[in-house]
Design a protein around this motif. Structure first.
Motif, PDB file in Angstrom:
ATOM      1  N   LEU A  29       0.759  -1.076   0.031  1.00  9.59           N
ATOM      2  CA  LEU A  29      -0.136  -0.256   0.069  1.00  9.59           C
ATOM      3  C   LEU A  29       0.719   1.279  -0.001  1.00  9.59           C
ATOM      4  CD1 LEU A  29      -2.985  -1.139   2.573  1.00  9.59           C
ATOM      5  CD2 LEU A  29      -2.977  -0.893   0.085  1.00  9.59           C
ATOM      6  N   LEU A  30       1.902   1.100   0.704  1.00  7.58           N
ATOM      7  CA  LEU A  30       2.730   2.432   0.939  1.00  7.58           C
ATOM      8  C   LEU A  30       3.552   2.582  -0.799  1.00  7.58           C
ATOM      9  CD1 LEU A  30       4.661   1.929   4.188  1.00  7.58           C
ATOM     10  CD2 LEU A  30       2.820   3.749   3.771  1.00  7.58           C
ATOM     11  N   LEU A  31       3.864   1.780  -1.395  1.00  4.86           N
ATOM     12  CA  LEU A  31       4.494   1.901  -2.798  1.00  4.86           C
ATOM     13  C   LEU A  31       3.246   2.271  -3.619  1.00  4.86           C
ATOM     14  CD1 LEU A  31       6.893  -1.589  -2.887  1.00  4.86           C
ATOM     15  CD2 LEU A  31       7.537   0.791  -2.490  1.00  4.86           C
ATOM     16  N   THR A  32       2.238   1.629  -3.310  1.00  3.71           N
ATOM     17  CA  THR A  32       1.212   2.113  -4.396  1.00  3.71           C
ATOM     18  C   THR A  32       0.999   3.690  -4.109  1.00  3.71           C
ATOM     19  OG1 THR A  32       0.344   0.054  -4.344  1.00  3.71           O
ATOM     20  CG2 THR A  32      -1.310   1.656  -4.986  1.00  3.71           C
ATOM     21  N   ALA A  33       0.977   3.978  -3.018  1.00 10.89           N
ATOM     22  CA  ALA A  33       0.653   5.385  -2.514  1.00 10.89           C
ATOM     23  C   ALA A  33       1.903   6.413  -3.092  1.00 10.89           C
ATOM     24  CB  ALA A  33       0.498   5.560  -1.117  1.00 10.89           C
ATOM     25  N   PHE A  34       2.989   5.873  -3.119  1.00  4.92           N
ATOM     26  CA  PHE A  34       4.136   6.647  -3.423  1.00  4.92           C
ATOM     27  C   PHE A  34       4.183   6.719  -5.058  1.00  4.92           C
ATOM     28  CE2 PHE A  34       8.364   6.769  -5.087  1.00  4.92           C
ATOM     29  CZ  PHE A  34       9.033   7.916  -4.485  1.00  4.92           C
ATOM     30  N   ALA A  35       3.633   5.686  -5.718  1.00  3.77           N
ATOM     31  CA  ALA A  35       3.663   5.693  -7.167  1.00  3.77           C
ATOM     32  C   ALA A  35       2.380   6.532  -7.683  1.00  3.77           C
ATOM     33  CB  ALA A  35       3.468   4.210  -7.722  1.00  3.77           C
ATOM     34  N   PHE A  36       1.194   6.561  -6.996  1.00  2.00           N
ATOM     35  CA  PHE A  36       0.273   7.549  -7.117  1.00  2.00           C
ATOM     36  C   PHE A  36       0.642   8.861  -6.909  1.00  2.00           C
ATOM     37  CE2 PHE A  36      -3.564   9.585  -6.185  1.00  2.00           C
ATOM     38  CZ  PHE A  36      -4.501   9.046  -7.411  1.00  2.00           C
ATOM     39  N   ALA A  37       1.470   9.125  -5.945  1.00  2.00           N
ATOM     40  CA  ALA A  37       1.791  10.407  -5.455  1.00  2.00           C
ATOM     41  C   ALA A  37       2.783  11.093  -6.692  1.00  2.00           C
ATOM     42  CB  ALA A  37       2.470  10.579  -3.957  1.00  2.00           C
ATOM     43  N   ALA A  38       3.790  10.273  -7.005  1.00  2.00           N
ATOM     44  CA  ALA A  38       4.900  10.606  -8.216  1.00  2.00           C
ATOM     45  C   ALA A  38       3.905  10.809  -9.336  1.00  2.00           C
ATOM     46  CB  ALA A  38       5.801   9.544  -8.368  1.00  2.00           C
ATOM     47  N   TRP A  39       2.846  10.108  -9.680  1.00  2.00           N
ATOM     48  CA  TRP A  39       1.867  10.355 -11.033  1.00  2.00           C
ATOM     49  C   TRP A  39       1.393  11.620 -10.829  1.00  2.00           C
ATOM     50  CZ3 TRP A  39      -3.481   9.668 -11.898  1.00  2.00           C
ATOM     51  CH2 TRP A  39      -3.696   9.761 -13.219  1.00  2.00           C
ATOM     52  N   LEU A  40       0.935  12.004  -9.641  1.00  2.00           N
ATOM     53  CA  LEU A  40       0.120  13.284  -9.536  1.00  2.00           C
ATOM     54  C   LEU A  40       1.028  14.332  -9.655  1.00  2.00           C
ATOM     55  CD1 LEU A  40      -2.426  12.514  -6.827  1.00  2.00           C
ATOM     56  CD2 LEU A  40      -2.767  12.780  -9.445  1.00  2.00           C
ATOM     57  N   GLY A  41       2.320  14.110  -8.997  1.00  2.00           N
ATOM     58  CA  GLY A  41       3.225  15.042  -9.128  1.00  2.00           C
ATOM     59  C   GLY A  41       3.913  15.417 -10.237  1.00  2.00           C
ATOM     60  N   SER A  42       3.954  14.505 -11.226  1.00  2.00           N
ATOM     61  CA  SER A  42       4.386  14.794 -12.642  1.00  2.00           C
ATOM     62  C   SER A  42       3.398  15.491 -13.356  1.00  2.00           C
ATOM     63  CB  SER A  42       4.730  13.479 -13.285  1.00  2.00           C
ATOM     64  OG  SER A  42       3.562  12.735 -13.336  1.00  2.00           O
TER      65      SER A  42
END
Length: 508
Positions: A29-42
């Motif tokens: 879940l933490l890795l998924t949240a990090f990937a989602f945050a990186a996607w939104l940040g881009s």
């Protein structure tokens, strides 16, 4: 017996551990949240370059191109708004709507108008300079001059016209851009795009405009010119507008004191809230954009041989005017104007020069003579000038090479190689003038994807013969192998931009 003896001994090997499914679930879940945050940040960074932090990050990643100098016929498709139209568009907007519009205006300028939704607003009209401010490190544009001007025919509109330039030209610019000078922006000479809109404390509309041509300016009654340069970097953290409210109020006070002793007529004063009924007369001193004069090479002309006078005939050889059997014909030399003057003067009689023999020889080729036409008997459309060239019926043009917009890069690398080149495809009209139109290829790939992948843009400048009506901006033009455009030149800029020059050779 042996089984009971060894039952209390520890078995060999490590004991089997229990799997912690909760820890693995939490890590996933933490890795998924990090990937989602990186996607939104881009998306936050790439889709909002007008934010100061996003702009700095994109500059470090080399994803921001410097502002580009446009040409008058290759400017982005837009609409020209006078002061009244500018006031009607931006005055009714609320704070949230105005903030959204300003974000889009700044984003379009930072991206060099590559992903514009709609038309770019341009400023036209007459403005009078109130005050000037030298740009520095604490401003959005770090070098140049910004002039604060008021619309002459509308007292509710103020204009911040930015003049980015090298620091060496600033003393001349401060001397030229004096308060009271009139600035005239015309759609045929100036392309000043709106990059920000704001409201002053008294409710007036404050427009910030940038000249996309970055040309050379001069005053009609003065000496000296200065040339603008695109800004190398932007300091978006300084904030908009360039004239803050305190500076704006101080500039208006200084201008009011300057105009106290000047005689003015009631029709030439711009009063907030009151629109003058008549148009003020043109000013004696104007700031205008000038074009650099290009030297014209005069072709070397060879003197034509003197023509014989009327009534003169070649003197026949022989007694009775007959030519002998083995004798060649001889002619008398042609009479020149100098000889005519001698004949009309009361000088002694003119002696007849001796006859010269006429020898047949092949004429020498003239290097100044025009080149021979093609085999089809018509001049090439790419070399004919003056707005008139030969047009053809659909499918009846001379044989040539047919290319698509995707092949223009190869054409730019190797050149036209002396053969006719025709262009086909679907195009969208960005700009149209009297006899020219600027097209771009119609692609199914969104502009945002082209921007992220670093795709190169293609611009086609089409020239139409006299009497033809160019297509309207925003319309779609389709050309196939029966009705193509003839390509005359392809230029590739340093940033990968392809400028394709073509002509209409099809009959309507």
């Amino acid at each position: 017996m042996a089984q009971e003896f060894f039952r209390y001994e520890t078995p060999y090997g490590r004991p089997r551990q229990r799997t912690n499914y909760f820890a693995w679930t939490l890590a996933i879940l933490l890795l998924t949240a990090f990937a989602f945050a990186a996607w939104l940040g881009s998306f936050y960074v790439f889709w909002q370059p007008e934010r100061p932090d996003s702009y700095r990050l994109l500059k470090k990643l080399h994803r921001i191109d410097p502002p580009r100098r446009f040409e008058l016929t290759a400017a982005p498709a837009g609409e020209f708004l006078n002061p009244k139209q500018l006031h009607d568009r931006y005055a009714p907007l609320g704070e949230a709507e105005l903030s959204k519009v300003n974000s889009e205006l700044a984003r379009n300028y930072i991206r060099n108008f590559q992903q514009v939704h709609g038309l770019v607003p341009y400023v036209v009209g007459r403005f009078r300079i109130i005050d000037v401010h030298q740009l520095g490190a604490a401003d959005v544009f770090t070098s140049g001059i910004v002039a604060l001007a008021a619309a002459i025919d509308n007292g509710e509109v103020l204009l911040e016209h930015v003049y980015p330039a090298d620091r060496r030209d600033i003393p001349l610019m401060r001397q030229t851009l004096a308060p009271g000078l009139e600035v005239k922006l015309e759609r045929t000479h100036d392309i000043s795009a709106v990059i920000h809109a704001d409201r002053s404390a008294d409710g007036r509309v404050l427009i910030t405009a940038m000249p996309l041509l970055y040309g050379t300016y001069a005053v009609t009654r003065g000496t000296g010119t200065f040339t603008l340069e695109p800004p190398l970097d932007l300091n978006l953290a300084a904030g908009w507008p360039l004239f803050k409210r305190e500076e704006l109020r101080a500039a208006e006070d200084r201008y009011a004191q300057l105009r106290q002793n000047e005689p003015t007529s009631p029709g030439t004063i711009a009063i907030p809230g009151i629109t003058p009924s008549g148009t003020p007369p043109p000013s004696e001193n104007l700031l205008v954009r000038v074009e650099q004069a290009l030297p014209i090479e005069t072709p070397a002309s060879t003197p034509a041989p003197p023509l014989p006078l009327k009534g003169t005939k070649p003197t026949p050889a022989g007694k009775a005017g007959k030519i002998a059997k083995n004798q060649k014909a001889t002619v008398a030399p042609s009479v020149t104007p100098i000889q005519v003057a001698k004949m009309n003067s009361p000088a002694p009689a003119l002696s007849t020069p001796p006859l010269q023999k006429f020898t047949e020889s092949s004429p020498a080729p003239n290097s100044s003579a025009p080149a021979a036409l093609p085999a089809d008997g018509a001049a090439l459309a790419s070399t004919a000038g003056g707005g008139n060239w030969k047009t053809y019926a659909p499918g009846k043009m001379p044989v040539g090479r047919l290319v698509a917009p995707a092949d223009l890069g190869q054409v730019a690398d190797r050149g036209l190689t002396g053969e006719r080149t025709y262009l086909k495809g679907q195009f969208v009209v960005n700009f149209a003038d009297a006899n020219k139109a600027v097209l771009r290829p119609r692609s199914r790939v969104p502009d945002s994807v082209m921007f992220l992948t670093g795709g190169n843009s293609v611009r086609i400048i089409v020239e139409y013969p006299t009497g033809y009506i160019p297509p309207k901006p925003g319309s779609v033009v389709s050309r196939d192998e029966v009705r193509p455009l003839e390509v005359t030149e392809v230029r590739k800029q340093e940033d990968g931009q392809l400028n394709v020059f073509a002509r209409e050779i099809m009959q309507p």
